[in-house]
Motif scaffolding. Structure first.
Motif, short mmCIF file in Angstrom:
data_model
loop_
_atom_site.label_atom_id
_atom_site.label_comp_id
_atom_site.label_asym_id
_atom_site.label_seq_id
_atom_site.Cartn_x
_atom_site.Cartn_y
_atom_site.Cartn_z
N CYS A 1 0.96 -1.34 -0.06
CA CYS A 1 0.08 0.14 -0.03
C CYS A 1 0.84 1.31 0.00
CB CYS A 1 -0.94 -0.02 1.27
SG CYS A 1 -2.26 -1.31 1.25
N ILE A 2 1.89 1.32 0.91
CA ILE A 2 2.82 2.62 0.98
C ILE A 2 3.71 2.53 -0.37
CG2 ILE A 2 4.77 3.53 2.16
CD1 ILE A 2 3.46 2.26 4.75
N GLY A 3 4.20 1.43 -0.77
CA GLY A 3 4.63 1.60 -2.39
C GLY A 3 3.98 2.01 -3.45
N ALA A 4 2.63 1.66 -3.30
CA ALA A 4 1.88 2.06 -4.33
C ALA A 4 1.38 3.74 -4.33
CB ALA A 4 0.60 1.46 -4.34
N ALA A 5 1.39 4.18 -3.01
CA ALA A 5 1.40 5.63 -2.77
C ALA A 5 2.37 6.48 -3.08
CB ALA A 5 0.79 5.78 -1.27
N LEU A 6 3.62 6.04 -2.87
CA LEU A 6 4.89 6.81 -3.13
C LEU A 6 4.80 7.63 -4.23
CD1 LEU A 6 7.68 4.47 -1.50
CD2 LEU A 6 6.87 6.92 -0.73
N PRO A 7 4.61 6.74 -5.77
CA PRO A 7 4.74 7.68 -6.70
C PRO A 7 3.74 8.63 -6.86
CG PRO A 7 4.62 5.46 -7.16
CD PRO A 7 4.32 5.44 -5.86
N VAL A 8 2.42 8.67 -6.20
CA VAL A 8 1.71 9.74 -6.20
C VAL A 8 2.14 10.79 -5.45
CG1 VAL A 8 -0.77 10.37 -5.89
CG2 VAL A 8 -0.43 8.09 -6.75
N LEU A 9 2.41 10.44 -4.20
CA LEU A 9 3.02 11.44 -3.30
C LEU A 9 4.25 12.32 -3.67
CD1 LEU A 9 2.71 9.30 0.10
CD2 LEU A 9 1.22 11.11 -0.62
N LEU A 10 4.90 11.50 -4.40
CA LEU A 10 6.41 12.42 -5.02
C LEU A 10 5.96 13.27 -5.97
CD1 LEU A 10 8.68 9.33 -4.68
CD2 LEU A 10 8.69 11.38 -3.20
N THR A 11 4.91 12.86 -6.80
CA THR A 11 4.66 13.79 -8.00
C THR A 11 3.43 14.60 -7.76
OG1 THR A 11 2.87 12.09 -8.88
CG2 THR A 11 5.01 11.79 -9.47
N GLY A 12 2.88 14.53 -6.56
CA GLY A 12 1.66 15.31 -6.49
C GLY A 12 0.36 15.06 -7.06
N GLY A 13 0.28 13.85 -7.57
CA GLY A 13 -0.74 13.40 -8.03
C GLY A 13 -1.03 14.18 -9.66
N ILE A 14 -0.26 14.65 -10.13
CA ILE A 14 -0.46 15.68 -11.23
C ILE A 14 -0.81 14.74 -12.46
CG2 ILE A 14 2.04 15.49 -11.90
CD1 ILE A 14 1.69 18.23 -13.37
N HIS A 15 -0.10 13.28 -12.58
CA HIS A 15 -0.40 12.73 -13.54
C HIS A 15 -1.77 11.83 -13.46
CE1 HIS A 15 3.44 13.58 -14.86
NE2 HIS A 15 3.90 13.04 -13.85
N MET A 16 -2.15 11.55 -12.11
CA MET A 16 -3.33 10.86 -11.71
C MET A 16 -4.56 11.86 -12.04
SD MET A 16 -5.06 8.42 -10.60
CE MET A 16 -3.89 6.99 -9.91
N ASP A 17 -4.15 13.05 -11.73
CA ASP A 17 -5.32 13.92 -12.08
C ASP A 17 -5.55 14.16 -13.41
OD1 ASP A 17 -6.85 16.59 -11.31
OD2 ASP A 17 -5.65 17.33 -13.08
N GLY A 18 -4.62 13.98 -14.47
CA GLY A 18 -4.80 13.67 -15.96
C GLY A 18 -5.74 12.49 -16.20
N PHE A 19 -5.17 11.55 -15.46
CA PHE A 19 -5.81 10.06 -15.81
C PHE A 19 -7.19 10.40 -15.36
CE2 PHE A 19 -7.26 6.24 -13.66
CZ PHE A 19 -7.14 5.21 -14.70
N LEU A 20 -7.66 10.70 -14.31
CA LEU A 20 -9.09 10.97 -13.90
C LEU A 20 -10.07 11.69 -14.74
CD1 LEU A 20 -8.58 10.95 -9.91
CD2 LEU A 20 -9.31 9.15 -11.30
N ASP A 21 -9.34 12.84 -15.09
CA ASP A 21 -9.94 13.95 -16.04
C ASP A 21 -10.21 13.09 -17.55
OD1 ASP A 21 -10.13 15.66 -14.33
OD2 ASP A 21 -8.41 16.90 -15.23
#
Length: 264
Positions: A67-87
Motif C-alpha cells: 500500500c505504501i509502495g503504491a502511494a509513493l509515486p503519487v505522493l512524490l509527483t503530487g498526483g499531477i498525472h493521476m489528475d490527468g488520468f481521472l479527467d
C-alpha cells in the motif's frame, strides 16, 4: 549550459514535489525541460525500490509494504498525472463529440467515471504491488521489482516524446506550452538516449526477460495512446499524457506481477 540546468529545475518543479529552487519559465529554459522528465522517474523508482527493500529487511507485512509502495509515486509527483488520468476517464466515458470531451478535460469537477475508474485503478495497483512484493520477498528474487522501478523513467521518456512528436489537441495548456517551447530535435535525441539507457539498465540490472516484458508493455500502451488521442481528441493534452503514464505504469506492474508469479 545554464539554461539546460534550469530546464531540469522546471521539469522537477512541474512534475514532482521535490524541493527544488523556483525559476522563471523563460523561452530559453523551456527548450530543454522535457529532456529532464525521465529524471523524475528515476527518483520515483528509487524511492519505491528503497522502500520495498527496507520493508523486506524489517519484515513489514506485505499489505502494508504494498500500500505504501503504491502511494509513493503519487505522493512524490503530487498526483499531477493521476489528475490527468481521472479527467481523461470522465472525458472518454462521456462518449461525447471531440469538442465536448476537450471541455470535460478542463472541468475541475470530478464525474462518476473518474470515481469508478479511480477506485478500480487503485485496487488493481495495490493488489499487484502487494503480490509482486510478497513473491519477491518470499523467494529472495527481486528481478520483477527492479524492472518495475525502471518503468518510471522509461514511461516518462515516452511521454516526453509524445509531447514533441504528436499533434496537440488544443492551442493552450501544459502540453502545448512544453511542445511549443521545446527544442524538439535535441529533445527527441535525448529522450531516445533515455529510452535506450533505461532499457539497457533494466536488462543488466533486472534481467533481459523482465526488462523485455516491462518495456514491450510500455511500448504497446504508447502506441494505443497515440492512436486513441488522435482519434478521440484530435491530438494530445497534458491530461492525456497523464493518462498514458498511469496506464503504462499499471499495465507494466500487472504484467510483471503475473510474469514473476509464473516464473517462480
Amino acid at each position: 549550459m545554464k539554461n539546460v540546468l534550469y530546464g531540469g529545475l522546471i521539469a522537477c518543479s512541474m512534475y514532482s514535489k521535490f524541493p527544488v529552487p523556483t525559476v522563471a519559465w523563460t523561452k530559453e529554459r523551456m527548450r530543454y525541460a522535457l529532456c529532464w522528465f525521465p529524471l523524475v522517474g528515476i527518483f520515483c523508482g528509487a524511492a519505491v525500490w528503497l522502500w520495498l527493500r527496507l520493508s523486506a529487511f524489517g519484515q513489514v507485512h506485505p499489505v502494508t509494504a504494498g500500500c505504501i509502495g503504491a502511494a509513493l509515486p503519487v505522493l512524490l509527483t503530487g498526483g499531477i498525472h493521476m489528475d490527468g488520468f481521472l479527467d481523461t476517464l470522465d472525458a472518454r466515458g462521456s462518449y461525447a463529440e471531440r469538442e465536448k470531451k476537450l471541455e470535460i478535460l478542463k472541468d475541475p469537477h470530478m464525474g462518476a467515471f473518474a470515481v469508478i475508474g479511480g477506485m478500480v485503478y487503485v485496487l488493481l495497483y495495490v493488489g499487484a504491488m502487494v503480490q509482486l512484493y510478497a513473491d519477491a520477498a518470499a523467494a529472495g528474487q527481486w528481478e520483477g521489482v527492479k524492472a518495475f522501478c525502471m518503468v518510471f523513467s522509461l514511461e516518462r521518456a515516452f511521454s516526453g516524446m509524445s509531447v514533441v512528436s504528436f499533434p496537440c489537441a488544443k492551442d493552450s495548456g501544459i502540453a502545448r506550452s512544453f511542445s511549443d517551447g521545446a527544442q524538439k530535435r535535441v529533445t527527441r535525441i535525448v529522450l531516445l538516449i533515455w529510452m535506450a539507457g533505461t532499457g539497457a539498465g533494466a536488462a543488466a540490472y533486472a534481467g533481459v526477460k523482465e526488462a523485455a516484458a516491462a518495456g514491450s508493455t510500455v511500448v504497446l500502451v504508447f502506441i494505443y495512446y497515440g492512436r486513441m488521442a488522435k482519434r478521440e481528441f484530435g491530438g494530445i493534452t497534458g491530461d492525456l499524457a497523464g493518462w498514458f503514464l498511469q496506464v503504462a505504469e499499471l499495465m507494466a506492474l500487472l504484467v510483471l506481477t503475473v510474469w514473476e508469479k509464473w516464473s517462480l
